[in-house]
Motif scaffolding. Structure first.
Motif, PDB file in Angstrom:
ATOM      1  N   ASN A  53      93.435  97.765 -18.012  1.00  9.52           N
ATOM      2  CA  ASN A  53      94.327  98.021 -16.883  1.00  9.52           C
ATOM      3  C   ASN A  53      94.357  96.872 -15.885  1.00  9.52           C
ATOM      4  OD1 ASN A  53      91.910  98.187 -15.518  1.00  9.52           O
ATOM      5  ND2 ASN A  53      92.091 100.349 -15.010  1.00  9.52           N
ATOM      6  N   GLY A  54      93.626  95.813 -16.182  1.00  7.06           N
ATOM      7  CA  GLY A  54      93.613  94.632 -15.309  1.00  7.06           C
ATOM      8  C   GLY A  54      92.720  94.776 -14.100  1.00  7.06           C
ATOM      9  N   GLY A  55      92.023  95.866 -13.979  1.00  7.11           N
ATOM     10  CA  GLY A  55      91.243  96.112 -12.782  1.00  7.11           C
ATOM     11  C   GLY A  55      89.915  95.387 -12.722  1.00  7.11           C
ATOM     12  N   SER A  56      89.425  94.941 -13.864  1.00  7.60           N
ATOM     13  CA  SER A  56      88.131  94.251 -13.912  1.00  7.60           C
ATOM     14  C   SER A  56      88.273  92.938 -14.649  1.00  7.60           C
ATOM     15  CB  SER A  56      87.088  95.115 -14.612  1.00  7.60           C
ATOM     16  OG  SER A  56      86.889  96.336 -13.919  1.00  7.60           O
ATOM     17  N   THR A  57      87.648  91.914 -14.102  1.00  3.49           N
ATOM     18  CA  THR A  57      87.680  90.598 -14.733  1.00  3.49           C
ATOM     19  C   THR A  57      86.264  90.060 -14.874  1.00  3.49           C
ATOM     20  OG1 THR A  57      88.036  89.528 -12.584  1.00  3.49           O
ATOM     21  CG2 THR A  57      90.001  90.029 -13.901  1.00  3.49           C
ATOM     22  N   TYR A  58      86.093  89.185 -15.842  1.00  2.00           N
ATOM     23  CA  TYR A  58      84.777  88.661 -16.179  1.00  2.00           C
ATOM     24  C   TYR A  58      84.940  87.184 -16.512  1.00  2.00           C
ATOM     25  CZ  TYR A  58      84.315  93.660 -16.800  1.00  2.00           C
ATOM     26  OH  TYR A  58      84.359  95.025 -16.599  1.00  2.00           O
ATOM     27  N   TYR A  59      83.969  86.383 -16.080  1.00  2.00           N
ATOM     28  CA  TYR A  59      84.059  84.936 -16.274  1.00  2.00           C
ATOM     29  C   TYR A  59      82.726  84.369 -16.725  1.00  2.00           C
ATOM     30  CZ  TYR A  59      88.354  85.367 -13.554  1.00  2.00           C
ATOM     31  OH  TYR A  59      89.596  85.725 -13.115  1.00  2.00           O
ATOM     32  N   ALA A  60      82.816  83.326 -17.522  1.00  2.00           N
ATOM     33  CA  ALA A  60      81.634  82.512 -17.771  1.00  2.00           C
ATOM     34  C   ALA A  60      81.279  81.794 -16.474  1.00  2.00           C
ATOM     35  CB  ALA A  60      81.905  81.514 -18.881  1.00  2.00           C
ATOM     36  N   ASP A  61      80.007  81.555 -16.279  1.00  2.00           N
ATOM     37  CA  ASP A  61      79.559  80.978 -15.015  1.00  2.00           C
ATOM     38  C   ASP A  61      80.254  79.656 -14.685  1.00  2.00           C
ATOM     39  OD1 ASP A  61      76.070  82.073 -15.288  1.00  2.00           O
ATOM     40  OD2 ASP A  61      77.877  83.099 -14.548  1.00  2.00           O
TER      41      ASP A  61
END
Length: 122
Positions: A53-61
């Motif tokens: 739903n686009g509500g959570s995002t995650y990234y490599a450091d």
């Protein structure tokens, strides 16, 4: 699910690019979407992911604060905005789709696009 990535190219260090990935099918919002990259002679690595739903995002450091992942479920498209690019960001970038919530793991993504080449010159 079929994925088509685009938007790669040659950019100078410090510049920006926006990658796009269009998905086929009517169930796009059911999939978490991720971006991975693979440099020459390197293993494929996680870049960023976004929930269905686009509500959570995650990234490599190493991408936090420089890259932004987003999605438009009405257009079946996920984006990766890449800013402050560095020569070490040079790689083929792949989009991928997953039905699972292990966003960081390459193995949880069952569907992959063909990749788009990003080259950052110094």
């Amino acid at each position: 699910v079929q994925l088509q990535a685009s938007g790669g190219g040659l950019v100078q260090a410090g510049g920006s690019l926006r990658l796009s990935c269009v998905a086929s099918g009517r169930t796009f919002s059911r999939y978490a979407m991720g971006w991975f990259r693979q440099g020459t002679g390197k293993e494929r690595e996680f870049v960023a992911a976004v929930s269905g739903n686009g509500g959570s995002t995650y990234y490599a450091d190493s991408m936090k604060g420089r890259f932004i992942i987003s999605r438009d479920n009405a257009k079946n498209t996920v984006y990766l905005q890449m800013n402050s690019l560095k020569p070490e960001d040079t790689a083929i970038y792949y989009c991928a789709a997953s039905r699972w919530s292990d966003y960081y793991a390459l193995s949880s993504y069952a569907y992959w696009g063909q990749g788009t080449l990003v080259t950052v010159s110094s």
